[in-house]
Design an enzyme around this catalytic site. Structure first.
Site, PDB file in Angstrom:
ATOM      1  CG  ASP A  76       1.095 -24.801   6.035  1.00  0.00           C
ATOM      2  OD1 ASP A  76       2.138 -24.438   6.476  1.00  0.00           O
ATOM      3  OD2 ASP A  76      -0.125 -24.672   6.666  1.00  0.00           O
ATOM      4  CD  GLU A 141       1.646 -20.805  11.355  1.00  0.00           C
ATOM      5  OE1 GLU A 141       1.384 -20.323  12.101  1.00  0.00           O
ATOM      6  OE2 GLU A 141       1.068 -20.709  10.257  1.00  0.00           O
TER       7      GLU A 141
END
Length: 382
Positions: A76, A141
């Protein structure tokens, strides 16, 4: 001239381009993990898609014996902001003047590509290597980090699958690849304070109590408080106010004041000791308040050991330079892995442009990084 993917790109750069072109804004993986797994399965890795909530997580492992070296990272990326502000469209993955441009180039799709290509070369050279290699990849994250690495680690712990060494691809370098590696991180503790007063008219202050006025001396005391000196591995603990909010109108004394604050703390304190000291200061100022805490992560440290030695040796072998150990910066997913007993290090590209408009990384640095990762594998598992 700017270029995108082409047969002329190295395997690491080609894979980095493919990953960047997938707009995987938290928590969307956008097919990145499937792309990585398609390369890893050809090497004999067994992949598990561990989905929790809205988050995709990949646990891919080659081998069943110990010791286990895990590469950890995230697919991400943070939002781009207005794309018109970018020199190149953020998901085009353009190579221009020796730099790979795009959201995630440095944080951290370049590292993910280097993970995979390092494994490819190592397994081809050492198909019967000792121990096991794994990749722990999440799509959460940069966001709340509630359904990502922390859940995968819980799953591994429940089935007694232990990581011995964990190499996280966060962008740790400052001026040259490998000049800094993170061998620990400070803890992060958030406080959410509500101070209660009595709302009233500004012309009749004797009929009200202004919580902004009552909390101000306490905040000054917190800001001036000496928390600790730090130690050989960590800088001193810091306290920062991140938000103050009060008031409903220009002629109204507010009835509440909201204050958010954060500690980045070292191993000289604990979350519990900091909470106790804050409460003592607030009580000394006789405030009427409510206080909630959120612990984002406790500090961790990998002092010395096989992983630190292997990383330092690999960087010296590939680049000819010595590396600095550091615990500076924010939190990482290492805070979830280190408590299991694993040795944890962060080693990745230069961090100068992470989360910025025009994020980029020197293209050649990704090949260097892949060589370093491969040499760490050689040092530990060949």
């Amino acid at each position: 001239m700017p270029t995108t993917n082409s047969p002329d790109l190295s395997p690491t750069l080609g894979l980095a381009v493919d990953l960047i072109q997938r707009p995987s804004i938290t928590p969307d993986d956008a097919g990145c993990q499937d792309l990585m797994m398609s390369r890893l399965s050809a090497l004999g890795f067994r992949g598990e898609n561990l989905r929790f909530g809205d988050t995709d997580n990949l646990w891919a492992r080659r081998g069943s014996d110990g010791p286990l070296l895990a590469f950890a990272g995230h697919t991400d990326v943070v939002p781009t902001g207005p794309e018109k502000n970018w020199r190149h469209p953020p998901f085009d993955a353009v190579i221009d003047d020796g730099y790979l441009h795009g959201r995630g180039a440095a944080d951290m799709k370049g590292s993910l590509a280097a993970f995979v290509t390092a494994c490819e070369r190592f397994v081809n050279k050492y198909p019967n290597h000792r121990g096991s290699i794994a990749l722990l990849i999440t799509s959460d994250e940069e966001g709340p980090a509630q359904h990502g690495t922390v859940k995968v680690v819980e799953t591994l712990e429940a089935r007694k699958e232990k990581i011995d060494w964990c190499l996280i691809g966060e962008p740790s370098s400052t001026s040259e690849v490998g000049d800094v590696i993170k061998n620990g991180r400070r803890g992060s503790l958030h406080g959410y304070l509500t101070v209660h007063g009595t709302q009233g008219h500004v012309a009749y202050p004797h009929l009200a109590q202004n919580p902004v006025h009552t909390v101000a001396p306490a905040l000054d005391a917190l800001a001036r408080e000496f928390w600790d000196n730090g130690n050989d591995f960590f800088p001193p603990t810091t306290f920062q106010i991140t938000k103050i909010e009060a008031g409903t109108g220009s002629n109204i004394i507010p009835g509440e004041c909201l204050v958010h604050f954060n500690f980045r703390y070292c191993t000289e304190n604990t979350a519990e000791s900091l909470e106790e000291r804050v409460v003592a200061i607030l009580d000394r100022h006789q405030l009427n308040y409510d206080l909630q805490w959120h612990l984002s992560g406790r500090p961790f440290l990998t002092d010395r050991g096989a992983l630190v030695s292997a990383a330092q040796s690999a960087i010296r072998s590939v680049t000819g330079r010595d590396t600095e150990l550091s615990t500076s910066g924010g939190t990482s997913d290492g805070r979830f892995i280190a408590p299991t007993g694993a040795q944890v290090l962060e080693l990745g590209p230069i961090n100068a442009t992470i989360h910025k408009v025009n994020e980029c990384v020197k293209a050649a640095d990704l090949d260097t990084l892949s060589e370093i990762y491969e040499q760490i594998l050689v040092e530990l598992l060949a």
